[in-house]
Design a protein around this motif. Structure first.
Motif, PDB file in Angstrom:
ATOM      1  N   ASP A  46       1.993  -0.892  30.930  1.00 56.58           N
ATOM      2  CA  ASP A  46       2.285   0.538  30.954  1.00 56.58           C
ATOM      3  C   ASP A  46       3.495   0.810  30.058  1.00 56.58           C
ATOM      4  N   TRP A  47       3.247   1.356  28.862  1.00 54.91           N
ATOM      5  CA  TRP A  47       4.300   1.568  27.869  1.00 54.91           C
ATOM      6  C   TRP A  47       4.209   2.974  27.302  1.00 54.91           C
ATOM      7  N   ARG A  48       5.307   3.442  26.738  1.00 53.07           N
ATOM      8  CA  ARG A  48       5.325   4.627  25.902  1.00 53.07           C
ATOM      9  C   ARG A  48       6.000   4.243  24.587  1.00 53.07           C
ATOM     10  N   LEU A  49       5.479   4.746  23.489  1.00 53.64           N
ATOM     11  CA  LEU A  49       5.984   4.412  22.167  1.00 53.64           C
ATOM     12  C   LEU A  49       6.373   5.681  21.423  1.00 53.64           C
ATOM     13  N   THR A  50       7.400   5.577  20.619  1.00 52.66           N
ATOM     14  CA  THR A  50       7.754   6.686  19.754  1.00 52.66           C
ATOM     15  C   THR A  50       8.003   6.161  18.342  1.00 52.66           C
ATOM     16  N   ALA A  51       7.432   6.838  17.360  1.00 48.10           N
ATOM     17  CA  ALA A  51       7.482   6.358  15.983  1.00 48.10           C
ATOM     18  C   ALA A  51       8.901   6.432  15.430  1.00 48.10           C
ATOM     19  N   VAL A  52       9.263   5.421  14.644  1.00 44.24           N
ATOM     20  CA  VAL A  52      10.543   5.389  13.938  1.00 44.24           C
ATOM     21  C   VAL A  52      10.286   4.917  12.515  1.00 44.24           C
ATOM     22  N   ALA A  53      11.299   5.076  11.671  1.00 49.01           N
ATOM     23  CA  ALA A  53      11.224   4.568  10.301  1.00 49.01           C
ATOM     24  C   ALA A  53      12.589   4.018   9.916  1.00 49.01           C
ATOM     25  N   ALA A  54      12.586   2.871   9.266  1.00 49.96           N
ATOM     26  CA  ALA A  54      13.831   2.235   8.838  1.00 49.96           C
ATOM     27  C   ALA A  54      13.537   1.329   7.660  1.00 49.96           C
ATOM     28  N   ASN A  55      14.514   1.196   6.759  1.00 48.49           N
ATOM     29  CA  ASN A  55      14.358   0.324   5.594  1.00 48.49           C
ATOM     30  C   ASN A  55      13.107   0.663   4.793  1.00 48.49           C
ATOM     31  N   GLY A  56      12.692   1.916   4.839  1.00 43.67           N
ATOM     32  CA  GLY A  56      11.474   2.313   4.150  1.00 43.67           C
ATOM     33  C   GLY A  56      10.219   1.759   4.795  1.00 43.67           C
ATOM     34  N   GLN A  57      10.307   1.324   6.058  1.00 42.92           N
ATOM     35  CA  GLN A  57       9.178   0.744   6.786  1.00 42.92           C
ATOM     36  C   GLN A  57       8.922   1.558   8.060  1.00 42.92           C
ATOM     37  N   HIS A  58       7.667   1.485   8.525  1.00 45.10           N
ATOM     38  CA  HIS A  58       7.279   2.197   9.737  1.00 45.10           C
ATOM     39  C   HIS A  58       7.396   1.279  10.948  1.00 45.10           C
ATOM     40  N   GLY A  59       7.589   1.900  12.099  1.00 39.37           N
ATOM     41  CA  GLY A  59       7.675   1.123  13.329  1.00 39.37           C
ATOM     42  C   GLY A  59       7.677   2.029  14.539  1.00 39.37           C
ATOM     43  N   PRO A  67       0.835  -1.212   0.000  1.00 40.02           N
ATOM     44  CA  PRO A  67       0.000   0.000   0.000  1.00 40.02           C
ATOM     45  C   PRO A  67       0.865   1.255   0.000  1.00 40.02           C
ATOM     46  N   THR A  68       0.224   2.409  -0.080  1.00 41.59           N
ATOM     47  CA  THR A  68       0.946   3.672  -0.065  1.00 41.59           C
ATOM     48  C   THR A  68       1.586   3.886   1.307  1.00 41.59           C
ATOM     49  N   ALA A  69       2.520   4.834   1.360  1.00 39.82           N
ATOM     50  CA  ALA A  69       3.189   5.139   2.622  1.00 39.82           C
ATOM     51  C   ALA A  69       2.184   5.587   3.684  1.00 39.82           C
ATOM     52  N   ALA A  70       1.199   6.389   3.272  1.00 38.04           N
ATOM     53  CA  ALA A  70       0.188   6.861   4.221  1.00 38.04           C
ATOM     54  C   ALA A  70      -0.658   5.701   4.754  1.00 38.04           C
ATOM     55  N   GLU A  71      -0.997   4.760   3.883  1.00 35.58           N
ATOM     56  CA  GLU A  71      -1.785   3.595   4.312  1.00 35.58           C
ATOM     57  C   GLU A  71      -0.967   2.720   5.256  1.00 35.58           C
ATOM     58  N   GLN A  72       0.308   2.553   4.956  1.00 30.28           N
ATOM     59  CA  GLN A  72       1.162   1.765   5.845  1.00 30.28           C
ATOM     60  C   GLN A  72       1.258   2.425   7.216  1.00 30.28           C
ATOM     61  N   ARG A  73       1.428   3.740   7.226  1.00 27.56           N
ATOM     62  CA  ARG A  73       1.502   4.468   8.489  1.00 27.56           C
ATOM     63  C   ARG A  73       0.204   4.299   9.284  1.00 27.56           C
ATOM     64  N   ALA A  74      -0.933   4.288   8.600  1.00 29.58           N
ATOM     65  CA  ALA A  74      -2.223   4.141   9.276  1.00 29.58           C
ATOM     66  C   ALA A  74      -2.340   2.767   9.937  1.00 29.58           C
ATOM     67  N   TRP A  75      -1.895   1.713   9.234  1.00 31.67           N
ATOM     68  CA  TRP A  75      -1.917   0.369   9.824  1.00 31.67           C
ATOM     69  C   TRP A  75      -1.069   0.336  11.100  1.00 31.67           C
ATOM     70  N   VAL A  76       0.134   0.918  11.046  1.00 28.27           N
ATOM     71  CA  VAL A  76       1.026   0.881  12.198  1.00 28.27           C
ATOM     72  C   VAL A  76       0.485   1.753  13.329  1.00 28.27           C
ATOM     73  N   ASP A  77      -0.138   2.876  13.007  1.00 24.33           N
ATOM     74  CA  ASP A  77      -0.765   3.706  14.046  1.00 24.33           C
ATOM     75  C   ASP A  77      -1.842   2.919  14.797  1.00 24.33           C
ATOM     76  N   LEU A  96      12.846  -2.213  19.652  1.00 25.13           N
ATOM     77  CA  LEU A  96      12.507  -1.435  18.464  1.00 25.13           C
ATOM     78  C   LEU A  96      11.798  -2.385  17.511  1.00 25.13           C
ATOM     79  N   GLN A  97      10.612  -1.980  17.045  1.00 27.85           N
ATOM     80  CA  GLN A  97       9.778  -2.876  16.249  1.00 27.85           C
ATOM     81  C   GLN A  97       9.472  -2.252  14.891  1.00 27.85           C
ATOM     82  N   LEU A  98       9.694  -3.032  13.820  1.00 24.68           N
ATOM     83  CA  LEU A  98       9.413  -2.589  12.460  1.00 24.68           C
ATOM     84  C   LEU A  98       8.388  -3.512  11.830  1.00 24.68           C
ATOM     85  N   PHE A  99       7.554  -2.949  10.940  1.00 23.47           N
ATOM     86  CA  PHE A  99       6.423  -3.688  10.395  1.00 23.47           C
ATOM     87  C   PHE A  99       6.450  -3.708   8.868  1.00 23.47           C
TER      88      PHE A  99
END
Length: 333
Positions: free
Chosen positions: A253-266, A190-200, A282-285
């Motif tokens: 009880d967690w806190r998450l911060t968005a990252v990007a690597a290998n053209g993937q969101h996480g 999918p598009t980058a925006a769609e991928q970001r939405a899935w990970v969100d 660190l988790q990538l999807f």
């Protein structure tokens, strides 16, 4: 001398990002790739009088130096696989087993974005973790032939020059390499925006410890792996069992911060420990049109350092998880 160095830097700097991506594909390590690009530029500077623009482009010349640097490094550093390419799938509730292997690492997108996008264009899809992992299962020269021909678009003659071999040898290596990575790009993207939405949506379910919500975001053939652990498993059912164990063992009880690597969101996941949040993973999807098909979880101090992640977060400096109505992509969540 200073002026000569500055002139040389202006000539080679536009190639830094693509050479970094190339060395990463060859070595599977962001840290190693940075070192090898620096070594490439140093060798190029020392051999600058030998470069003949009438015989080939500066880009081809730099790739030949970088390839020699990578091949030399691979003689002693070996391959960097992921667990799913090394051992059989595990029971999701079996004890975690620490592997002694040197694992594939992610490449932060920020390392490529640091260069001027107008002069350095890198194909992010060819950096996907699944493709990078498949490359690690090839021989070094097969890896080089595939990247140079199919990713970077060099001709067979140019690839032969870069690899210091014959066109026939390049074609033979390329044929074997293509067989080795067959099917890696089969998933629709999918598009980058769609991928970001899935990970969100995944991040929101994770923060709520909503295992059923997580499972609804997964494809039927989803894989989770987590180097340096050898354990990996497939399917939403196994995935859910493991995540239930995670929330029991590590809390909710967690806190998450968005990252990007290998053209993937996480995201980077910080777990509540005492009066603060400590960096945990660190988790990538990998995201397809049907959902998340792979979760790659890293727990490696060298990986954390390459992303510039703080090892500890002070809770009073953070927004509450439900304060960010714009979603995890905006930053800390």
């Amino acid at each position: 001398m200073t002026e000569q160095v500055e002139d040389f830097d202006r000539l080679v700097e536009p190639f830094r990002a693509e050479l970094l991506a190339y060395c990463y594909r060859m070595l599977g390590s962001a840290h190693d790739a940075e070192d090898l690009v620096q070594d490439t530029f140093l060798r190029a500077w020392r051999a600058r009088e030998q470069y003949d623009s009438t015989r080939g482009s500066l880009r081809t010349w730099l790739y030949r130096i970088a390839t020699n640097v990578c091949l030399t490094a691979l003689e002693v550093r070996g391959r960097r696989p992921l667990p799913s390419g090394l051992v059989a799938a595990s029971d999701p509730l079996s004890p975690l087993v620490h592997g002694e292997n040197v694992w594939l690492q992610p490449l932060p997108d920020s390392m490529l974005d640091a260069s001027d996008p107008a002069v350095a264009v890198v194909n992010r899809s060819s950096l996907r973790l699944a493709f990078a992992a498949a490359l690690q299962l090839l021989s070094a020269r097969q890896r080089g032939a595939l990247i140079l021909r199919d990713v970077l678009g060099f001709s067979a003659a140019e690839a032969a020059e870069i690899l210091g071999t014959t066109v026939a040898s390049v074609n033979s290596s390329l044929h074997r390499a293509r067989s080795g990575v067959q099917g890696v790009h089969a998933e629709s993207e999918p598009t980058a925006a769609e991928q970001r939405a899935w990970v969100d949506r995944y991040m929101k379910a994770f923060l709520e410890a909503d295992v059923e919500g997580l499972k609804r975001l997964l494809t039927e053939d989803v894989i989770m792996e987590m180097p340096p652990m050898l354990n990996w498993f497939a399917g939403p059912g196994n995935y859910g069992l493991f995540m239930e164990w995670v929330f029991r063992a590590a809390g909710t009880d967690w806190r998450l911060t968005a990252v990007a690597a290998n053209g993937q969101h996480g995201f980077a996941a910080y777990r509540r420990v005492g009066d603060a949040y400590e960096l945990h993973t660190l988790q990538l999807f990998t995201v397809t049109a049907e959902g998340i098909s792979r979760t790659s979880v890293f727990q490696d101090s060298e990986v954390f350092t390459s992303f510039g992640l703080a090892p500890r977060l002070d809770p009073e400096e953070l927004p509450s998880p439900d304060a960010n109505s714009s979603g995890p992509a905006a930053g800390m969540y």
